[in-house]
Scaffold this active site. Structure first.
Site, PDB file in Angstrom:
ATOM      1  N   SER A   1     -26.522 -31.582 -34.802  1.00 57.22           N
ATOM      2  CA  SER A   1     -27.334 -30.565 -34.145  1.00 57.22           C
ATOM      3  C   SER A   1     -27.935 -31.149 -32.881  1.00 57.22           C
ATOM      4  CB  SER A   1     -28.464 -30.093 -35.058  1.00 57.22           C
ATOM      5  OG  SER A   1     -29.518 -31.059 -35.093  1.00 57.22           O
ATOM      6  N   ASP A   2     -28.242 -30.288 -31.919  1.00 55.83           N
ATOM      7  CA  ASP A   2     -29.131 -30.731 -30.853  1.00 55.83           C
ATOM      8  C   ASP A   2     -30.501 -30.942 -31.483  1.00 55.83           C
ATOM      9  OD1 ASP A   2     -30.152 -31.415 -28.385  1.00 55.83           O
ATOM     10  OD2 ASP A   2     -29.285 -29.713 -27.345  1.00 55.83           O
ATOM     11  N   CYS A   3     -31.362 -31.659 -30.796  1.00 57.00           N
ATOM     12  CA  CYS A   3     -32.587 -32.141 -31.428  1.00 57.00           C
ATOM     13  C   CYS A   3     -33.630 -31.034 -31.569  1.00 57.00           C
ATOM     14  CB  CYS A   3     -33.139 -33.325 -30.649  1.00 57.00           C
ATOM     15  SG  CYS A   3     -31.984 -34.709 -30.654  1.00 57.00           S
ATOM     16  N   GLY A   4     -33.769 -30.562 -32.794  1.00 58.84           N
ATOM     17  CA  GLY A   4     -34.671 -29.468 -33.098  1.00 58.84           C
ATOM     18  C   GLY A   4     -33.953 -28.157 -33.356  1.00 58.84           C
TER      19      GLY A   4
END
Length: 801
Positions: A319-322
């Site tokens: 995932s991208d962060c968050g």
């Protein structure tokens, strides 16, 4: 010789198992516990990453996962079978925890290498070296040179390995061997804050850049292991950061990208498809945004059905962060973290940068909304990546972990410095040159004016590592320093006059300097305060008092060169008409200022072609940033824009005059090769099973030796099934060479019938019969050829939707 090697004369681009939930499966190996508990639990100091795992005599060496006679799949399954559920939860975030019981250290999945390693300077105890910094992707796209993209990717991978062998290992961001690069998103709008990371607005060019950069990063001298892992981001349709539109705050975290299926397939997907199928990338990052209502990191249709089933992806997804948290907090697509965890893992997002998996996995399993079988699929994928990096084998037997082979001498080497210079040279685009303004003659009394006169870090773009061993960026040459050195026998003086975007007004001093000079170079543009992650631009014009500065200097009627330094495309409005010469230098990396100076004084004959459309300023009022459709009137990019651009995609002048001529055409079918033209000179081919070879003569008429690129476009003229949303033109190939004045070279372009396909409303890619035009452009002029496609509509790829 180096610069020939790095592509001046290249030919361009033609076309399972269930684990025990709590106790694990290690009971039979209890005698090993004492040794295992003493094994490394996290940071490993300097030297190769995971130095002891699977080394002879290490406690881990007795496990089957260290047995190199077994397949990677079998070994990955063995690791996962030994983990307890608590341990599994602890290794699913980007900062994967150590598993002391098995002797496995911590691992950090998040490292960066967009145009150079985002890493610290390192030392071998005697020498300190810092990572190389190449031009931003939005700059290098101007080169249209696959050899260059491959070479830069390789340099970044080599330096990444060398730095890893010398840096302290603390499991923090940047410590791993999985680079979250390249960025395969599209420069669909000048306002997007991260345009600098993307290789232009065209899907074909983006695909070629991405595939070659990925191959450079991953492929090296060890046939059994990858050099680094490339992770193409941000899948998919991520081109909005943070904007306030009509009073509403819209960010990448809550944005739903509504995209018609044909545009998703034809425009937004090709870069990622090329990443997987041509580049064979082992990593993909899913993006923050939703696509047509479904958050990307929980989008099973795109992450599994398209990415894995249709394209054959065999790597890991982060995932991208968050982004997993966004499924709950911003998209409101899941009620809680446990549900978001289950959604992400079921969709195929294997690891979470953000901590949601690490805090909710066990709860999701206990609620029976996530099976251990599904969880283990993701874990096996992650371990397999580590196996392919060589982490589960004796480091002493592998070249990539050997500091004598991948050590201090491989970082910022003379070859990489030359490559950075060559990449910067090929990235410069000459947009306008009237009145014989360029090249400048040495010995001038030259004025440098503008906010980037003394710029250094600005050329590094974003996501860059440390550059100078003494700290800061003083070791990078500024335009004032580089141009002063190039202006042999002359006097070069600089006054900024204004800042990039402030009310500081020193225009009068700039005017006084110019009045007493023979010529002037205006160094204008933007920087990271105007464009970057988490913030978009609100317009595409020069900010602050820069327009007033340009107008004031232009009114003095001196020979004036406007140099643009930026990431995303600029809009100049009437300013473009007020100066006789315009050079686009982008963010050119560590050697950007040196390359600019070489072009200005004729040390290098400019060869770059504009990889984006430069729109008039009013374009932004016609197209909201939130409109993801690229076909909606007046359209976006050279494929669909119906207005008159300030400078078109593919524009780029040379100091030489060039001639193009179509000299031969052959058509191929299963029955054999033959040449055929209709009586009026029209080419003919069928919708399926045919190809045409077009041979062009490219002649350098002088006066300078130089490099030239030729772009091949396809334009629909009267095509069956065409709609208002059909592209006005498509780039399908590019090629080029280097020629001395007076020399001629033959270039070959091969057009296969399948390359004419475009998507229908269902997402099927179809070749339609009808009349087309082939156009071959050198950035200043073009030659065209009529093409007739006969036969019935032919489907070359069925939709997955």
């Amino acid at each position: 010789p180096l610069f020939q090697f790095f592509g001046l004369a290249d030919t361009g681009s033609m076309p399972g198992e269930v684990s025990t939930l709590v106790r694990g499966s290690w009971g039979a190996r209890a005698p090993l516990l004492v040794g295992l508990l003493l094994a490394m639990t996290g940071a490993s100091g300097k030297g190769p990453l995971w130095p002891n795992v699977c080394a002879k005599g290490d406690v881990t060496s007795q496990f089957p996962f260290c047995d190199q006679s077994l397949s990677f799949d079998t070994r990955a399954a063995d690791v996962v079978s030994r983990l307890t559920l608590i341990e599994k939860q602890s290794i699913l975030d980007n900062g994967a925890k150590a598993v002391p019981r098995l002797g496995l250290p911590a691992y950090q999945w998040w490292s960066e290498g967009l145009h150079g390693p985002l890493e610290p300077c390192v030392t071998d105890g005697t020498i300190t070296k810092c990572p190389s910094n190449f031009p931003a992707a939005s700059a290098m796209a101007s080169a249209l040179n696959d050899t260059l993209y491959l070479a830069v990717g390789s340099a970044v991978g080599i330096e990444g390995r060398a730095i890893s062998n010398l840096r302290p290992h603390d499991s923090k961001i940047g410590d791993g061997l999985t680079y979250w690069a390249p960025n395969a998103n599209m420069e669909r709008d000048p306002r997007w804050g991260r345009n600098q990371e993307a290789p232009g607005e065209d899907p074909y060019l983006t695909g070629k850049y991405i595939a070659n950069y990925v191959r450079g990063l991953q492929e090296g001298e060890d046939p059994d292991h990858v050099q680094m892992v490339a992770t193409c981001k941000h899948f998919i349709a991520n081109s909005l950061e943070h904007s306030t539109i009509d009073g509403r705050v819209i960010t990448r975290h809550n944005f739903d990208a509504e995209i018609p299926i044909p545009e998703l397939v034809d425009y937004y997907m090709p870069g990622f498809k090329s990443c997987v199928k041509e580049g064979r990338a082992l990593g993909i990052m899913c993006s923050y945004n939703a696509v047509n209502g479904v958050p990307m990191c929980g989008n099973r249709q795109l992450l599994n059905d398209v990415l894995r089933e249709r394209w054959g992806f065999d790597g890991y997804v982060t995932s991208d962060c968050g982004a997993i948290n966004d499924i709950v907090a911003n998209h409101h697509f899941a009620p809680d973290g446990e549900t978001a965890t289950a959604m992400g893992l079921k969709a195929g997002c294997d690891t979470d940068c953000g901590g949601v998996y690490g805090g909710n996995l066990i709860k999701a399993v206990n609620r029976s909304i996530l099976s251990v079988q599904t969880l283990d699929i993701s874990l096996r994928r992650l371990v397999k990546i580590q196996l392919r990096l060589g982490l589960f084998e004796d480091k002493a037997t592998q070249p990539y972990f050997n500091p004598s082979k991948y050590g201090i001498e491989r970082i910022d080497s003379p070859g990489h410095q030359q490559l950075a210079y060559e990449a910067a040279l090929q990235s410069v685009v000459l947009l306008k040159n009237e009145q014989g303004t360029l090249p400048l003659k040495q010995g001038l009394k030259l004025a440098l004016v503008g906010p980037h006169t003394n710029g250094r870090e600005v050329f590094m773009s974003n996501y860059h590592g440390s550059r100078c061993a003494s700290g800061g960026f003083g070791c990078i040459s500024s335009p004032l320093e580089s141009i002063t050195a190039a202006n042999v026998g002359g006097v070069t003086t600089g006054v900024e006059g204004v800042e990039v975007n402030s009310a500081l007004d020193n225009i009068t001093a700039a005017e006084q300097l110019v009045q007493n000079s023979d010529a002037v170079v205006l160094l204008v543009g933007i920087d990271g305060k105007q464009e970057g992650e988490e913030h978009d631009r609100y317009n595409c014009t020069l900010p602050g008092l820069q327009p007033q500065l340009v107008q004031a200097i232009a009114s003095l009627k001196k020979p004036t060169v406007m140099v643009l330094i930026h990431g995303g495309a600029m809009c100049l409005g009437t300013l473009k008409d007020q100066v006789p010469a315009i050079v686009d230098a982008f963010y050119g990396g560590e050697r950007g200022a040196d390359a600019l100076a070489a072009v200005l004084f004729g040390g290098y004959n400019p060869s770059g072609k504009l990889p984006v459309t430069m729109y008039p300023p009013e374009f932004l009022y016609q197209n909201p940033l939130t409109t993801m459709s690229v076909t909606k009137s007046p359209g976006r990019t050279h494929l669909y824009y119906s207005g008159k651009p300030e400078f078109a995609f593919g524009s780029g002048l040379s100091y030489s005059e060039w001639a193009l001529e179509v000299v031969q055409i052959t058509r191929s079918r299963l029955a054999g090769n033959f040449t055929e033209r209709l009586a009026d000179g029209t080419l003919e081919m069928e919708t399926a099973g045919t190809s045409i070879n077009i041979f062009l003569n490219l002649r350098n008429k002088g006066p300078m030796a130089g490099r030239q690129r030729v772009l091949a476009f396809l334009r629909s003229r009267a095509v069956q099934g065409a709609t208002a949303s059909s592209p006005r033109q498509r780039l399908w190939a590019y090629a080029g060479t280097e020629l001395a004045a007076g020399q001629t070279a033959a270039l070959r372009f091969t057009l296969e019938s399948s390359m004419l396909a475009q998507s229908n409303a269902l997402g099927d890619r179809v070749v339609q019969p009808g009349e087309y035009e082939l156009a071959f452009s050198d950035g200043a002029r073009e030659v065209t050829q009529r093409l007739l496609i006969t036969g019935g509509a032919a489907v070359v790829e069925r939709s997955v939707f």
